[in-house]
Design a protein around this motif. Structure first.
Motif, PDB file in Angstrom:
ATOM      1  N   ALA A 110       0.831  -1.208   0.000  1.00  0.00           N
ATOM      2  CA  ALA A 110       0.000   0.000   0.000  1.00  0.00           C
ATOM      3  C   ALA A 110       0.867   1.260   0.000  1.00  0.00           C
ATOM      4  CB  ALA A 110      -0.946   0.003   1.189  1.00  0.00           C
ATOM      5  N   VAL A 111       1.912   1.249   0.794  1.00  0.00           N
ATOM      6  CA  VAL A 111       2.829   2.398   0.852  1.00  0.00           C
ATOM      7  C   VAL A 111       3.521   2.579  -0.498  1.00  0.00           C
ATOM      8  CG1 VAL A 111       4.946   3.275   1.929  1.00  0.00           C
ATOM      9  CG2 VAL A 111       3.172   2.210   3.333  1.00  0.00           C
ATOM     10  N   ILE A 114       2.464   1.691  -3.488  1.00  0.00           N
ATOM     11  CA  ILE A 114       1.515   2.218  -4.480  1.00  0.00           C
ATOM     12  C   ILE A 114       1.321   3.715  -4.274  1.00  0.00           C
ATOM     13  CG2 ILE A 114      -0.905   2.220  -5.227  1.00  0.00           C
ATOM     14  CD1 ILE A 114      -0.985  -0.766  -4.607  1.00  0.00           C
ATOM     15  N   VAL A 115       1.030   4.102  -3.036  1.00  0.00           N
ATOM     16  CA  VAL A 115       0.760   5.510  -2.743  1.00  0.00           C
ATOM     17  C   VAL A 115       1.954   6.384  -3.108  1.00  0.00           C
ATOM     18  CG1 VAL A 115       0.341   7.175  -0.878  1.00  0.00           C
ATOM     19  CG2 VAL A 115      -1.005   5.067  -1.011  1.00  0.00           C
ATOM     20  N   LEU A 116       3.145   5.989  -2.693  1.00  0.00           N
ATOM     21  CA  LEU A 116       4.332   6.807  -2.973  1.00  0.00           C
ATOM     22  C   LEU A 116       4.605   6.929  -4.470  1.00  0.00           C
ATOM     23  CD1 LEU A 116       6.797   5.702  -0.151  1.00  0.00           C
ATOM     24  CD2 LEU A 116       5.537   7.859  -0.350  1.00  0.00           C
ATOM     25  N   THR A 117       4.473   5.827  -5.191  1.00  0.00           N
ATOM     26  CA  THR A 117       4.766   5.852  -6.628  1.00  0.00           C
ATOM     27  C   THR A 117       3.743   6.689  -7.376  1.00  0.00           C
ATOM     28  OG1 THR A 117       5.720   3.644  -6.437  1.00  0.00           O
ATOM     29  CG2 THR A 117       5.230   4.420  -8.652  1.00  0.00           C
ATOM     30  N   VAL A 118       2.470   6.492  -7.076  1.00  0.00           N
ATOM     31  CA  VAL A 118       1.423   7.258  -7.762  1.00  0.00           C
ATOM     32  C   VAL A 118       1.515   8.731  -7.380  1.00  0.00           C
ATOM     33  CG1 VAL A 118      -1.080   7.567  -7.988  1.00  0.00           C
ATOM     34  CG2 VAL A 118      -0.084   5.270  -8.057  1.00  0.00           C
ATOM     35  N   LEU A 119       1.766   9.009  -6.119  1.00  0.00           N
ATOM     36  CA  LEU A 119       1.914  10.399  -5.673  1.00  0.00           C
ATOM     37  C   LEU A 119       3.103  11.065  -6.365  1.00  0.00           C
ATOM     38  CD1 LEU A 119       0.290  12.085  -3.661  1.00  0.00           C
ATOM     39  CD2 LEU A 119       1.982  11.525  -1.929  1.00  0.00           C
ATOM     40  N   SER A 154       2.144  11.694  -9.980  1.00  0.00           N
ATOM     41  CA  SER A 154       1.090  12.700 -10.043  1.00  0.00           C
ATOM     42  C   SER A 154       1.638  14.104  -9.776  1.00  0.00           C
ATOM     43  CB  SER A 154      -0.002  12.362  -9.032  1.00  0.00           C
ATOM     44  OG  SER A 154      -1.086  13.228  -9.169  1.00  0.00           O
ATOM     45  N   THR A 173      -0.480  10.157 -14.042  1.00  0.00           N
ATOM     46  CA  THR A 173      -0.849   9.480 -12.802  1.00  0.00           C
ATOM     47  C   THR A 173      -1.076   7.982 -13.051  1.00  0.00           C
ATOM     48  OG1 THR A 173      -1.818  11.531 -11.972  1.00  0.00           O
ATOM     49  CG2 THR A 173      -2.496   9.492 -10.885  1.00  0.00           C
TER      50      THR A 173
END
Length: 139
Positions: A72-73, A75-80, A83, A111
């Motif tokens: 989860a971390v 995914i969030v870091l890569t997409v953020l 983006s 994104t």
């Protein structure tokens, strides 16, 4: 197949991220770019693939250094990352003559590239760890 150990170096992947960002900046500075292709929307595919490459290098630099181990971390870091860089790139283009910038669809493609980059990074990490170049999965 045994890969050279430098492929498992987080510094190598950080260098790729810096190179990727420098090329992105250079491209955004260009007033005139070649026509994207023969069908409408090809530029969105190009955005997605370019940002997937940047996202992959970004996440590999983190995971091979022992960070962002939780899915989860990661995914969030890569997409953020993709983006934020995408929105900054669109903003940057607003200052480039003959470029419009601020294209919402380009930013969405950037994104989406982050999501694709996440999956590519996991596949690359699995391949790197299975070839014996790194033991990051054990960290």
């Amino acid at each position: 197949m045994q890969l050279p150990r430098f492929f498992s170096s987080p510094q190598l992947w950080r260098s790729f991220v810096i190179l990727w960002a420098a090329v992105l900046y250079w491209l955004s500075e260009q007033s005139k770019l070649p026509s994207p292709g023969k069908f409408e929307g090809i530029d969105k595919i190009e955005h997605t693939l370019y940002f997937a490459a940047g996202g992959m290098c970004f996440l590999l630099s983190l995971r091979l250094a022992g960070f962002a181990r939780k899915t989860a971390v990661a995914i969030v870091l890569t997409v953020l990352f993709c983006s934020i860089v995408g929105v900054l790139d669109e903003w940057h283009q607003t200052f480039t003559p003959s470029r419009s910038g601020g294209d919402l669809r380009d930013w969405i493609a950037d994104t989406l590239g982050g999501f694709l980059g996440f999956f590519l990074a996991l596949c690359a990490e699995k391949w790197l760890t299975s070839t014996g170049t790194t033991t990051s999965a054990a960290r």
